[in-house]
Design a protein around this motif. Structure first.
Motif, PDB file in Angstrom:
ATOM      1  N   ALA A  17       0.837  -1.211   0.000  1.00 65.12           N
ATOM      2  CA  ALA A  17       0.000   0.000   0.000  1.00 65.12           C
ATOM      3  C   ALA A  17       0.869   1.257   0.000  1.00 65.12           C
ATOM      4  CB  ALA A  17      -0.928  -0.010   1.209  1.00 65.12           C
ATOM      5  N   VAL A  18       2.024   1.187   0.678  1.00 64.01           N
ATOM      6  CA  VAL A  18       2.924   2.349   0.700  1.00 64.01           C
ATOM      7  C   VAL A  18       3.425   2.626  -0.727  1.00 64.01           C
ATOM      8  CG1 VAL A  18       5.119   3.265   1.555  1.00 64.01           C
ATOM      9  CG2 VAL A  18       3.642   1.945   3.091  1.00 64.01           C
ATOM     10  N   MET A 224      10.637  -4.609  -2.432  1.00 65.42           N
ATOM     11  CA  MET A 224      11.744  -3.740  -2.791  1.00 65.42           C
ATOM     12  C   MET A 224      11.264  -2.393  -3.329  1.00 65.42           C
ATOM     13  SD  MET A 224      14.402  -4.774  -5.627  1.00 65.42           S
ATOM     14  CE  MET A 224      13.306  -4.244  -6.900  1.00 65.42           C
ATOM     15  N   ALA A 225      10.068  -2.393  -3.935  1.00 65.11           N
ATOM     16  CA  ALA A 225       9.541  -1.152  -4.516  1.00 65.11           C
ATOM     17  C   ALA A 225       9.520  -0.042  -3.464  1.00 65.11           C
ATOM     18  CB  ALA A 225       8.140  -1.387  -5.077  1.00 65.11           C
ATOM     19  N   GLU A 235       6.078   6.542   6.508  1.00 69.56           N
ATOM     20  CA  GLU A 235       5.144   5.418   6.276  1.00 69.56           C
ATOM     21  C   GLU A 235       5.915   4.133   5.969  1.00 69.56           C
ATOM     22  OE1 GLU A 235       5.059   8.272   4.629  1.00 69.56           O
ATOM     23  OE2 GLU A 235       3.305   9.222   5.531  1.00 69.56           O
ATOM     24  N   SER A 236       7.036   4.290   5.260  1.00 70.82           N
ATOM     25  CA  SER A 236       7.822   3.110   4.890  1.00 70.82           C
ATOM     26  C   SER A 236       8.419   2.486   6.141  1.00 70.82           C
ATOM     27  CB  SER A 236       8.962   3.476   3.944  1.00 70.82           C
ATOM     28  OG  SER A 236       8.510   4.372   2.987  1.00 70.82           O
ATOM     29  N   LEU A 237       8.860   3.367   7.036  1.00 70.74           N
ATOM     30  CA  LEU A 237       9.463   2.895   8.279  1.00 70.74           C
ATOM     31  C   LEU A 237       8.439   2.066   9.051  1.00 70.74           C
ATOM     32  CD1 LEU A 237      12.048   3.135   9.929  1.00 70.74           C
ATOM     33  CD2 LEU A 237      11.107   5.149  11.027  1.00 70.74           C
ATOM     34  N   GLU A 238       7.235   2.617   9.161  1.00 70.91           N
ATOM     35  CA  GLU A 238       6.177   1.906   9.892  1.00 70.91           C
ATOM     36  C   GLU A 238       5.852   0.583   9.209  1.00 70.91           C
ATOM     37  OE1 GLU A 238       5.443   2.831  12.820  1.00 70.91           O
ATOM     38  OE2 GLU A 238       6.759   4.544  12.456  1.00 70.91           O
ATOM     39  N   ALA A 239       5.758   0.613   7.887  1.00 66.91           N
ATOM     40  CA  ALA A 239       5.389  -0.598   7.137  1.00 66.91           C
ATOM     41  C   ALA A 239       6.443  -1.695   7.319  1.00 66.91           C
ATOM     42  CB  ALA A 239       5.208  -0.265   5.658  1.00 66.91           C
TER      43      ALA A 239
END
Ligand code: SF4
Lengths: 409, 255
Positions: A17-18, A224-225, A235-239
């Protein structure tokens, strides 16, 4: 070997989703009249992110388009309508076709057209001409950072100075194009997040070192995307944190997204064959083979505190380093991933990555005493892959690994 | 009881029947691969030669590119392992096997006990394969089996530099048109296959003794050129083309 309970990853969907949101928010931003940059995957994105510039990634888009089956149509458009050679990287062909058409054949992966392009050649020189061509045909500015191939093992000061100078120049250029001052504080913040994302991403890839692994290595190709496109975002960190927590949970509960008995573990080297992702994965899975080592972990795990360290990190991209260092990196990953063999994609699109592969494969095989097999394919152009030839090579690899395992019993 | 090995290749299908001791009692070969009548024809020929009926076959092992399509098979093995298995019986003690088939060329390294240890295969290209020689024989207007004799009549090899089959075909035509003798050009065609094969073998590393299998192994002149190039004698057998099917039959026996 203990068989794990098959599990579905919920966190994997959060990560996806990110990635999706990067495209959606860029589409929204374009509608609101904001500027959009097309950016190469290993451009120091912390710089444009600090400017608040919306960036989208043609390589990731081309991968998504190919995985959804429109690679050939886009390549053919590039060849037949734009006169591009079939020998040019398929990502570049697809991207230029998209720049010309402004849309995909069936909405496979839309993204807004750019107002500027940001190019860094630390993974290959094809990038130069690709982005120059985009800038010229769309008549938009280009910011270019040249990171030459490093024929030495380490990154020396001269090199750092050369690259650092270009970072400074890129910042000046962007200030001019965007009409705003570079915010050092914001930049430091982005670098901090970026390094944290890098660490979490690396941690995520390291869960494959568990034997058996809590997830299938092919999942990395998708996740990897986010490591590519959203390195500087919270958001990426959380994901990734959520993904890692899920891995911990799976390990505790003896679960894995790899279905079946993990009979063998291998290194997969090279870009995935996106148009044949299902076939290439299932062939391995049906023979009980999981991918537990691939170079994508360290490729997007940068850690640095300032522009000099950042220059050194971007100059250490796997495709920019010499054969000895590149081989050492793979061998360490193979050992950590406890692999029994290797499968190397000789990718017709990606000359840079493929040309040193035969020698690297030979060295890995010799040093680690494991079979390493190569197959021909293409990351995006489906015309350059033969399923039957792939299956034969994988079967040969598995039979050797089987017989090695018997010898070791 | 008897055991049957079927190698469904790209241009020909080969079948071998062995008895309980692994001795070959029948063989069959038919032109054509998967999806043609060749597998049935090759099987019928091998059974007739062995004087064995289908019901006396205990296990059938299929190999080759069309192996999935051969419904009667009880088991499948990759052609790589079958070639290793067959060669270890045909040439006891062999460590390196060079196999040039219709659509691919491969070099196998066998362990001391005859098991497959490593391999290298040609990339997705007809250069250096049997198909390359078929196309060149077509240009010369001869059968591929005559290429060896053509080569023997040459006094020097005319270099063919293109690796691509289509480019090499036009290069051969232009050499012939410029007055080079057909025999010297044939020798050049052989050298071109030899160079590619030796490159593949060197990539893997050659450990003697060396043997050659596949249809191209029967081309004596080419094989001798390859011996010179790699610096090792190369054994072969009149069963060279049946090596994969033989290996499959042995797998069926051992199952
Ligand atoms: S040639 Fe390789 S590294 Fe360069 S853009 Fe294409 S896939 Fe990426």
């Amino acid at each position: 070997m203990t068989e794990l309970t098959p599990a579905k990853s919920v966190a994997g969907k959060v990560v996806a989703a990110v990635a999706n949101n990067v495209y959606e928010s860029a589409i929204e931003a374009k509608k609101n009249g904001e500027k959009i940059a097309w950016i190469s995957s290993n451009f120091p994105q912390e710089i444009p992110t600090a400017f608040g510039l919306h960036c989208v990634y043609p390589e990731s888009q081309a991968a998504a388009i190919s995985a959804k089956g429109a690679g050939q149509t886009m390549c053919e458009h590039a060849e037949n309508e734009l006169g591009l050679s079939n020998d040019i990287c398929a990502y570049a062909r697809i991207s230029q076709a998209y720049a010309d058409l402004g849309k995909c054949p069936n909405g496979e992966r839309e993204m807004p057209l750019p107002d500027l392009v940001l190019c860094c050649n630390n993974i290959c020189d094809c990038m130069f001409k690709w982005y120059e061509n985009l800038a010229r045909t769309l008549n938009i500015p280009i910011v270019m950072i040249d990171v030459p191939f490093n024929n030495k093992f380490d990154v020396d000061d001269k090199r750092i100075k050369y690259i650092r100078g270009q970072f400074d120049q890129a910042i000046k250029q962007l200030e001019g194009i965007l009409g705003q001052k570079f915010d050092e504080k914001k930049f430091e913040e982005v670098c901090k997040i970026s390094s944290q994302v890098g660490e979490e991403w690396l941690k995520a890839t390291k869960y494959l070192n568990y034997k058996p692994a809590p997830y299938k290595g092919f999942d990395l190709f998708n996740h990897m995307a986010v490591a590519t496109m959203a390195r500087g975002q919270k958001e990426s960190l959380e994901a990734f944190k959520e993904f890692n927590a899920e891995c911990e949970q799976f390990i505790k509960e003896h679960k894995s997204t790899f279905k079946g008995d993990e009979k063998h573990r291998i290194m997969f080297e090279g870009i995935a064959c996106w148009p044949y992702l299902g076939v290439t994965y299932k062939t391995l899975k049906n023979m009980g083979v999981n991918v537990t080592s691939c170079v994508y972990g360290p490729s997007f795990a940068f850690t640095y505190k300032n522009l000099d360290e950042m220059a050194a990190a971007y100059a250490s991209m796997p495709n920019a380093t010499n054969l000895e260092r590149a081989t050492q990196l793979r061998e360490e990953l193979c050992q950590e991933g406890k692999v029994d063999g290797g499968l190397v994609h000789i990718n017709r699109s990606c000359k840079m990555w493929s040309s040193f592969m035969p020698e690297m494969a030979r060295r890995i095989s010799r040093d680690l005493d494991i079979p390493v097999v190569m197959f021909d394919g293409d990351q995006s152009d489906p015309r350059n892959f033969s399923e039957e030839q792939y299956v034969t090579r994988v079967q040969g690899l598995v039979e050797i690994m089987d017989s090695n395992a018997k010898k070791g019993e | 009881m008897f055991y049957l090995g079927m190698d469904v290749g790209s241009t020909a299908t080969k079948c071998i029947v062995v008895d309980g001791s692994g001795t070959i009692v029948g063989k069959g070969l038919a032109r054509g691969g998967a999806g043609t009548k060749a597998p049935a024809a090759a099987e019928a020929e091998a059974l007739a030669q062995a004087q064995v009926s289908e019901s006396e076959i205990e296990t059938i092992c299929a190999t080759g590119y069309g192996r999935h399509l051969f419904d009667q098979a009880n088991m499948e093995k990759s052609e790589l392992s079958c070639h290793a298995k067959g060669a270890s019986r045909l040439f006891p003690g062999v460590r390196t096997v060079i196999d040039i088939g219709g659509q691919d060329a491969k070099v196998l390294r066998l362990g001391v006990g005859g098991s497959l240890e490593n391999f290298a295969m040609n990339d997705k290209c007809a250069a250096g394969t049997g198909r390359f020689l078929d196309v060149m024989a077509g240009v010369f207007g001869c059968d591929v089996s005559e290429l060896s004799d053509y080569d023997r009549q040459s006094d020097h090899s005319v270099s063919i530099s293109s690796t691509c089959t289509v480019f090499a075909e036009s290069e051969v035509i232009s050499k012939l048109a410029s007055g080079e003798s057909i025999y010297d050009v044939a020798a050049g065609v052989h050298d071109s296959v030899v160079d590619r094969t030796a490159g593949l073998a060197n990539r893997l590393g050659i450990v003697p003794p060396v043997a050659m299998t596949g249809g191209v192994a029967l081309n004596d002149a080419l094989r001798e050129r390859l011996e010179k190039k790699i610096g090792y004698p190369i054994q072969t057998s009149e069963l060279a083309q049946f090596n994969g099917a033989f290996g499959a039959a042995i797998y069926a026996l051992e199952a």
